[in-house]
Enzyme design. Structure first.
Site, short mmCIF file in Angstrom:
data_model
loop_
_atom_site.label_atom_id
_atom_site.label_comp_id
_atom_site.label_asym_id
_atom_site.label_seq_id
_atom_site.Cartn_x
_atom_site.Cartn_y
_atom_site.Cartn_z
N GLN B 237 0.84 -1.20 0.00
CA GLN B 237 0.00 0.00 0.00
C GLN B 237 0.88 1.26 0.00
O GLN B 237 0.40 2.34 -0.29
CB GLN B 237 -0.92 0.01 1.23
CG GLN B 237 -1.99 -1.08 1.17
CD GLN B 237 -2.94 -1.09 2.36
OE1 GLN B 237 -3.17 -2.12 2.95
NE2 GLN B 237 -3.51 0.06 2.70
N ARG B 384 -9.29 -0.76 7.53
CA ARG B 384 -10.26 0.17 6.94
C ARG B 384 -10.61 1.31 7.88
O ARG B 384 -11.77 1.61 8.14
CB ARG B 384 -11.52 -0.56 6.52
CG ARG B 384 -12.23 0.25 5.44
CD ARG B 384 -13.24 -0.51 4.69
NE ARG B 384 -13.75 0.34 3.63
CZ ARG B 384 -14.12 -0.10 2.45
NH1 ARG B 384 -14.05 -1.37 2.17
NH2 ARG B 384 -14.59 0.71 1.54
#
Lengths: 166, 811
Positions: B237, B384
């Protein structure tokens, strides 16, 4: 380990290869045939990312040995587009209805939905949700996948697609 | 003008800029199986690596015998901690300032810990090799319960630091203690509690869960001995951070490390950290001289590469009889597992948990977090959410419901009474944040009106009476949640990762024919950056989004950035994109002024070009300006049309929202049905409403999974019980509720386009909405707080604890 010769039809083409008896169909497709659209997401046949169409049935190719597919007729995501190369109704539906995000479950989802619409050309929302219960998606929450499949069903049936009111 | 001249509306539509439900660019390849994920990378001569893992939670490693494994056909090498010590890589630094074993060095500290790395010609042979490695263990007593971690007789877990009195975040109180982090005014808060007319106190736990993206963590490492260069394709990421970490720990020059994040099959925080698999694959490639691939299986993913939450939050609220909050006190016991590998900005050991005052105007608050070691997998990633923001939102939103119950007030009314008011923004919270903007009352009122909240409460009252009369065995819960997030890390004054400020970046290069390429330091994992980033550029500089190619993930070509997590892409990189575009626009204005023979100040921007003020027919479009930039720039001006921006945000952004969940629970079976879920989000300026809605659907589904079923549970021996999709709840289309989405728009005043970020809001706000619905259902029966996850069994257990289940008569 001794290898076995296998022959099958994948996306309309005759293919063959040498595999160990333990080689999974998904590895044969991804590594021997180098068709990497079929994905792997778990070890327990829950996620459905590896779904392919085998002799007219949706199967999870991580739970089938390549040798079991001897002589089989297989369709993968690479065989889903229209003959002229344009997106199929399902592929178009997934794009138009935002039925995908990271794209990892998408090939299995589309291959499964393809068979679902063969089995039931005019499914209800409930039919669709039950019909794709073997395919997990972590991104979309399924609501737009349902719409994508409804879009494709309408298009295939030659009727206008109307989004259900939210 | 002739009839062929496009109207303003047509010109705007052609751009597909901000606010447009632009269909995704990415979908063309993804729907055809033509994505390129890490496991699709296949290099000549590539080998496969796989791990021998510990069956024990805590044990001494007495011996590792690799002889038999090396005789297995196809096996080329077995790497152990001893091998790694020769290159000083047996341990690696974590993002949280701790160190972590790459391979077991003398002992193992959690089940499935990496013990040895087998390298073979294919993945099957590697697996054969694993089975042939013999490891001799001497089991040690495991420490599983974090509440027992600091007991005087607790087992010593980390022998490497047992005598170290100071950790990366200050003094340690015990050999299993990692840090204590305190924020706020303790004395003032104590006074508030002493004077309080009403107080509540509850232990609110947020169980250990896992982000489990559908694609696991994986990499391909290829070391070129001739050039001395290492290329890594990985599920990262934050690819630039990985490059810098590799340079620092492998002592390779940074320009000789090429990190590529290709398409990523979901991240949700799982793919931020650095894991032993990456190090081992890189070392294996250096040792063998061949490319080495490492791909986690699902069991490995769920049990080793990270986890999220595991926060045990003792929550106290002080209030007046009328329901005005006067103080908040929270103590958190944070279970970090065997190594502190939390993925937070370096100075924040508990992330931004101090957003725990939420949407409410607390005059004073005090927070203390104690992190401890246990024999569980390391991690603590933001699943998240921005760092520890889900935990904070859950804590305060459950707390407010518990307070409402004690005051016998409606939970929505209590919230409305205590919201930060619109005129208080920018608002300084008691725990140190400056909220940028918000209009909580409008959002809450809209949500309540849309679902007919008053009607739902009337229905609930009637059904409760019916339940008491024995006419039904179903109870109805209404879950209200109003969250304020803190995202967009972050300003360099307080946010860095290993010393690198958390800015982000964008480089835009326009081509002569009115097209261009844009590169960013972020990395999409499904968020659709290739689509939305081009929309920002389209609106800013009038080039159609279709003519802008967006590229991310290659550290050789993308400008340095800190990556995509914590909803930071839009607040930080989104701002960098607008700023880079504005630099281009400024140069374009000079070119246009020269061509139109007017002063720059006589020009005004008009959708896709510049117009002379008062002379509408004198217009020069951006497409033509691109050509002029390469063909005949004004005298003295450099040719070309490109810009780069590194954006250091002045503040975080604070998205918020109002969620309402309606649920029915059968007390005899514990089976619940989500009747309705309404989510109103305010993420400021909306770039692509279709993508926002998709993000909200997905985040709500993850919230549903967490609240109603997910748990990585360990038994007393430290065996992990949530290690496959058999045991770890991922909802299918059948269980997943139908989502209703809505919005208000309160732009961020400090962001160039006013956007705040949205991807994680639904998880942050969704979990308390579900949990509050379950707790609200049981509350009239005397229940105060039921711990998550609220699966059928636990609901049945809750009913049983309340004496609602009739025991079958003895036969």
């Amino acid at each position: 380990m001794a290898k076995t010769h296998v022959t099958m039809t994948v996306n309309g083409a005759q293919v063959e290869g040498l595999v160990e008896p333990r080689t999974l169909l998904v590895h044969f497709i991804r590594e021997n045939l180098q068709m990497t659209g079929t994905h792997i997401g778990c070890d327990t046949t829950h996620c459905g990312a590896c779904t392919v169409d085998l002799n007219g049935m949706s199967v999870k190719s991580c739970t089938v040995f390549a040798v079991q597919a001897e002589g089989a007729e297989i369709t993968t995501i690479e065989g889903m587009a229209n003959a002229d190369g344009t997106l199929s109704a399902l592929q178009e539906g997934f794009r138009m209805m935002h039925g995908l995000q990271c794209g990892y479950c998408t090939p299995g989802m589309i291959v499964r939905a393809h068979r679902l619409l063969q089995e039931n050309p005019s499914p209800t929302e409930e039919d669709i949700r039950a019909g794709i219960a073997g395919n997990l998606c972590r991104c979309t929450g399924y609501q737009n996948i349902v719409k994508a499949i409804q879009y494709a069903a309408a298009k295939q049936n030659g009727v206008e697609f109307k989004e259900a009111a939210e | 003008m002739n009839d062929m001249t496009p109207t303003r509306e047509e010109r705007e539509a052609r751009l597909e800029g901000m606010g447009c439900k632009r269909k995704r660019v990415e979908d063309i390849r993804f729907t055809q199986g033509k994505g390129n994920y890490v496991d699709d990378v296949k290099l000549p001569g590539m080998l496969h690596g796989d791990f021998v893992r510990s069956p024990h939670a805590h044990a001494r490693v007495k011996a590792i015998n690799t002889e038999a494994a090396l005789k297995v056909p196809g096996v080329l090498a077995v790497i152990t901690a001893e091998t790694l010590k020769t290159v000083n890589l047996a341990w690696m630094p974590t993002l949280a300032g701790d160190v972590q074993m790459v391979l077991a060095d003398g002992k193992v500290l959690f089940q499935n810990q990496e013990v040895a790395f087998v390298v073979a010609t294919d993945r099957y042979a590697a697996d054969d090799g694993i089975n042939a490695v013999e490891v001799e263990y001497e089991p040690l007593p495991p420490l599983v319960d974090p509440f027992k971690a600091m007991a005087p007789d607790a087992p010593v877990l980390r022998e490497d630091i047992k005598d170290k009195s100071d950790g990366a975040h200050g003094p340690r109180k015990h050999y299993n203690h990692i840090f204590e982090w305190t924020v706020g005014d303790k004395d003032l808060t104590d006074v508030a509690f002493r004077k309080a007319e009403v107080t509540i106190k509850e232990l609110i736990s947020y169980q250990r869960v896992h982000p489990s993206p559908l694609e696991t963590c994986q990499c391909v490492c290829s070391f070129d001995k001739i050039k001395g260069e290492l290329t890594i394709w990985g599920t990262f990421q934050a690819p630039h951070v990985i490059r810098t970490v590799v340079a620092l720990i492998a002592k390779l020059p940074e320009q000789k490390i090429h990190v590529i994040s290709p398409d990523i099959g979901g991240g949700f925080g799982n793919k931020v950290g650095a894991y032993p698999g990456y190090i081992c694959a890189a070392v294996a490639s250096i040792v063998t001289g061949k490319p080495v691939k490492w791909v986690e299986d699902r069991m490995e993913n769920l049990t080793t590469t990270s986890f999220a939450r595991d926060y045990h939050m003792t929550t106290e609220i002080a209030a007046t009889k009328e329901g005005k909050v006067t103080g908040l006190r929270v103590h958190v016991l944070a279970d970090h597992g065997a190594f502190d590998a939390c993925a937070d900005p370096s100075k924040w050991p508990a992330g931004f948990f101090n957003i725990v005052t939420g949407s409410y105007d607390f005059p004073t608050a005090h927070l203390a977090v104690d992190g401890v070691y246990t024999n569980k997998a390391p991690g603590g990633v933001a699943y998240r959410c921005s760092f520890r923001v889900t935990e904070a939102a859950y804590c305060i939103e459950r707390g407010m419901d518990i307070l409402a119950q004690k005051l016998n007030m409606d939970p929505a009314e209590l919230r409305l009474k205590n919201f930060v008011r619109p005129e208080q923004f920018p608002y300084h919270s008691a725990l140190g944040w400056e909220y940028d903007s918000g209009d909580y009352h409008t959002a809450m009122t809209k949500a309540m009106e849309t679902v007919d909240y008053a009607g739902l409460r009337r229905e609930q009252a009637a059904r409760r009476e019916a339940f008491k009369r024995g006419e039904t065995r179903e109870i109805m819960g209404i879950g209200v949640s109003f969250f304020t997030e803190i995202v967009g890390a972050g300003p360099s004054k307080n946010c860095d990762i290993l010393g690198i400020a958390m800015f982000d970046s964008c480089e835009i290069r326009l081509h002569p024919t009115g097209a261009g390429i844009a590169r960013m330091g972020t990395k999409s994992q499904g968020q659709g950056h290739e689509t939305t980033w081009a929309q920002i550029i389209a609106t800013e500089i009038g080039i159609p989004a279709d003519n802008i190619m967006v590229e991310e993930g290659n550290t050789d070509t993308a400008p340095y950035g800190l990556g995509t997590y914590g909803s930071r892409s839009t607040p930080v990189a989104g701002a960098a994109i607008a700023m880079a575009a504005r630099k281009i626009k400024a140069k374009a204005q000079m070119i246009a002024a020269y061509k139109l023979e007017v002063h720059e100040d006589d020009l005004e921007w008009d959708i896709d070009g510049f117009r002379v003020k008062g002379l509408p027919e004198k217009f020069l479009g951006m497409k033509d300006i691109c050509w002029l930039a390469y063909n005949s720039p004004p005298p003295g001006m450099e040719p070309g049309l490109e810009a780069v921006s590194y954006y250091d945000p002045p503040n975080m952004t604070y998205p918020f929202g109002a969620y309402i969940c309606v649920m029915d629970i059968d007390v005899d079976t514990g089976v619940y049905k989500v009747r309705r879920f309404y989510a109103l989000d305010d993420c400021g300026t909306r770039i692509n409403p279709m993508i926002i809605e998709g993000q909200v659907h997905g985040g709500l589904t993850e919230a549903f999974a967490i609240a109603m079923g997910q748990e990585i549970h360990y038994d007393e021996a430290g065996n992990v019980l949530g290690g496959s999709f058999m045991d770890f709840f991922l909802p299918t289309a059948v269980e997943t509720p139908h989502w209703e989405t809505d919005f208000t728009v309160t732009p961020s005043p400090h962001h160039p386009i006013g956007a705040k970020g949205v991807g994680e809001s639904p998880n942050v706000g969704g979990v308390p909405a579900f949990s509050n619905a379950v707790n609200d259902a049981f509350s009239f029966l005397g229940s105060v707080h039921i711990q998550m996850p609220h699966d059928f069994w636990r609901n049945w257990q809750a009913a049983k604890d309340l004496g609602l289940i009739r025991e079958p008569a003895a036969a």
